[in-house]
Every structure is written in C-alpha cells, then in structure tokens.
Design a protein around this motif. Sequence first.
Motif, mmCIF file in Angstrom:
data_model
loop_
_atom_site.group_PDB
_atom_site.id
_atom_site.type_symbol
_atom_site.label_atom_id
_atom_site.label_comp_id
_atom_site.label_asym_id
_atom_site.label_seq_id
_atom_site.Cartn_x
_atom_site.Cartn_y
_atom_site.Cartn_z
ATOM 1 N N GLY A 1 -7.364 -8.667 -1.142
ATOM 2 C CA GLY A 1 -6.282 -8.823 -2.104
ATOM 3 C C GLY A 1 -4.897 -8.757 -1.518
ATOM 4 O O GLY A 1 -3.934 -9.193 -2.158
ATOM 5 N N ARG A 2 -4.772 -8.211 -0.308
ATOM 6 C CA ARG A 2 -3.442 -8.002 0.260
ATOM 7 C C ARG A 2 -3.160 -8.818 1.524
ATOM 8 O O ARG A 2 -2.002 -9.057 1.852
ATOM 9 C CB ARG A 2 -3.264 -6.517 0.610
ATOM 10 N N LEU B 1 -10.758 -6.089 -7.238
ATOM 11 C CA LEU B 1 -9.837 -7.200 -6.989
ATOM 12 C C LEU B 1 -9.015 -7.529 -8.223
ATOM 13 O O LEU B 1 -7.827 -7.877 -8.118
ATOM 14 C CB LEU B 1 -10.615 -8.438 -6.529
ATOM 15 N N GLN B 2 -9.619 -7.439 -9.412
ATOM 16 C CA GLN B 2 -8.886 -7.721 -10.636
ATOM 17 C C GLN B 2 -7.727 -6.752 -10.832
ATOM 18 O O GLN B 2 -6.675 -7.119 -11.365
ATOM 19 C CB GLN B 2 -9.829 -7.651 -11.847
ATOM 20 N N ARG C 1 -4.801 -7.014 -7.603
ATOM 21 C CA ARG C 1 -3.899 -8.162 -7.641
ATOM 22 C C ARG C 1 -2.734 -7.944 -8.595
ATOM 23 O O ARG C 1 -1.762 -8.686 -8.554
ATOM 24 C CB ARG C 1 -4.685 -9.413 -8.027
ATOM 25 N N ASN C 2 -2.837 -6.952 -9.435
ATOM 26 C CA ASN C 2 -1.761 -6.656 -10.379
ATOM 27 C C ASN C 2 -0.827 -5.555 -9.875
ATOM 28 O O ASN C 2 0.158 -5.230 -10.527
ATOM 29 C CB ASN C 2 -2.355 -6.244 -11.732
ATOM 30 N N TYR D 1 3.543 -5.962 -4.720
ATOM 31 C CA TYR D 1 3.685 -5.858 -3.268
ATOM 32 C C TYR D 1 4.870 -4.982 -2.890
ATOM 33 O O TYR D 1 4.966 -4.491 -1.756
ATOM 34 C CB TYR D 1 3.870 -7.252 -2.656
#
Length: 277
Positions: free
Chosen positions: A99-100, A160-161, A164-165, A168
């Motif tokens: 995810g990152r 992952l769901q 991603r929220n 960053y």
Amino acid sequence: MRRKTLGPVDLLKYITLLFGVFVVLFPPYIVVINAFKSADEFNTTGSMALPRSFMNFDNFRVVFERGDLLTGFGNVLLIIVVSLTLNILFGTMVAYVLGRFDFKLKPVVFAAYLMATVIPSITTQVATFGIIKGFGLYNTIGAPIILYIGADVIQIILYLQFIRNIPYDLDEAAMVEGASLFKIYRSVIFPLLTPATATLIILKTISIYNDMYIPYLYMPKQSLGVVTTVLMRFQGVNSADWNLICAAILLILLPTVVLYLFLQRYIFDGVASGAVK
C-alpha cells in the motif's frame, strides 16, 4: 386510523420470512432438546419431542469426561492465538509494503495473492499434505497453524482497504522527525489499523474455531483433538450417540454465539468501513 390490509405481495413476504426463520431455528431446536435426553429416552421418543426434564446434565458430564472437551478447547485456543498473532503481523507488514511502496514486481505479488483466493483449496490438498508431511509437521499442532497463516489472504485485502485511506502526510512527517520505515510501521501505521485488526480477530477466530477439515486431516492424534473433532469420538462405525453429539454441539456453539452477540457491531462496522474505504 385506517387499518392497512395485507396484499398478496405482502403476504408472500411474511410467509417467506417465517419460512426463513423456521429454517434457521429448527436445527438449533433439535440440538437443544436432544442434548438433555438420555440414551433410552432418545431411542424411544421422537427427535422433535421435548425431553422429560431440562435438568438432565449427564450428557454434558459424559462429553467432558469421555470426549476430553477441555483438551479440545485448550488446543483450539492455542491454535487461534498463535495463528492470529502471525496473521496480524504478516498481514499488516505485507499491506504496508503493497500500500505504501511502488516496485516492479508489485502487480505480480498482488496478483499472486488474489489468485490464491480463487483457487479451490480442495484441488491443492494432495500437494499441501505432502509439503506438511515433508516438513515433519503432520500430527503436530504446527500443521494447522501454518495452514491458517498461509491459506487465507483475507487479512491482506482487509488491511489494504484501510491503509490506502491513511494519508501519506503522516509518513512524511515521521520521516522529517528521523523515523525509519520500521518505526513508521510500528508507531504510525499499525495503531491506525486497529479497527481492521479487531475485525480480523473476530472473523478468523470464528473461522478457525468452527473448522473441522484441517484438524481432522492433519492432527488425527487423540491428544491433539480440537472442539470440532471431539464430535467424532461419539460416532461408531454403524451407530452414533446422537444425544451426546447434540450435547457436545451445544457446548461448542456457546462460545461462538456469545462472541458474536457481544462483538457483532465490530464485525459489521469493520467490514462496512473496509468496503467504503
């Protein structure tokens, strides 16, 4: 006030709902009433007839003594604790990387995880059994632990769901403060994944607790029995002690029902939140 009359469509809805309630509640009803019957009473009365007394607890005593149900609870608890710990650890780490970070093989890795979810597990059981036996894990408590860790990728998809929220900006702020990638994962990402972790714990606990296939196939030793394989001890070649099986089923169901009743809000919230994210 004018009373609303039921039309044919409304009547059909209620009949369908009542039929659904009957289908759901009928099996537990059979289990409960037969769990309190003696062997003679079970053989001489109908399976749907009420027992003479709901204070007959002999079946439950026999289940604990002959079926060694306490050992079954201990074994399944150990499997759940170790499997969940490693599932959470590996799931959060893999989700953090996928995810990152961007790397060349990222689509391949993600596709491999997705492919594992669509392949029926029964088609790979021969190869899986050979691998487990080759590692010397057959008839040990390590066999189901390894399989529960690697056979299900729901934790990665779920994490992952959520990940991603997470903005960053939190990673960048931590880097400015001199935090390493592992420090960011441990102090920033992992705590923010608590809702997903709670959902994973509930879903995986119920799944592992109710599974009979893997423990029965990979741990046939009597001392390694879990709550689901204990039921096999009351079944012979040509007959079965159904009153004892019903008592064992009732005892095995109680922890799951209690867990679900108290934590159902977290299950619905976690799954819905992950879907929205």
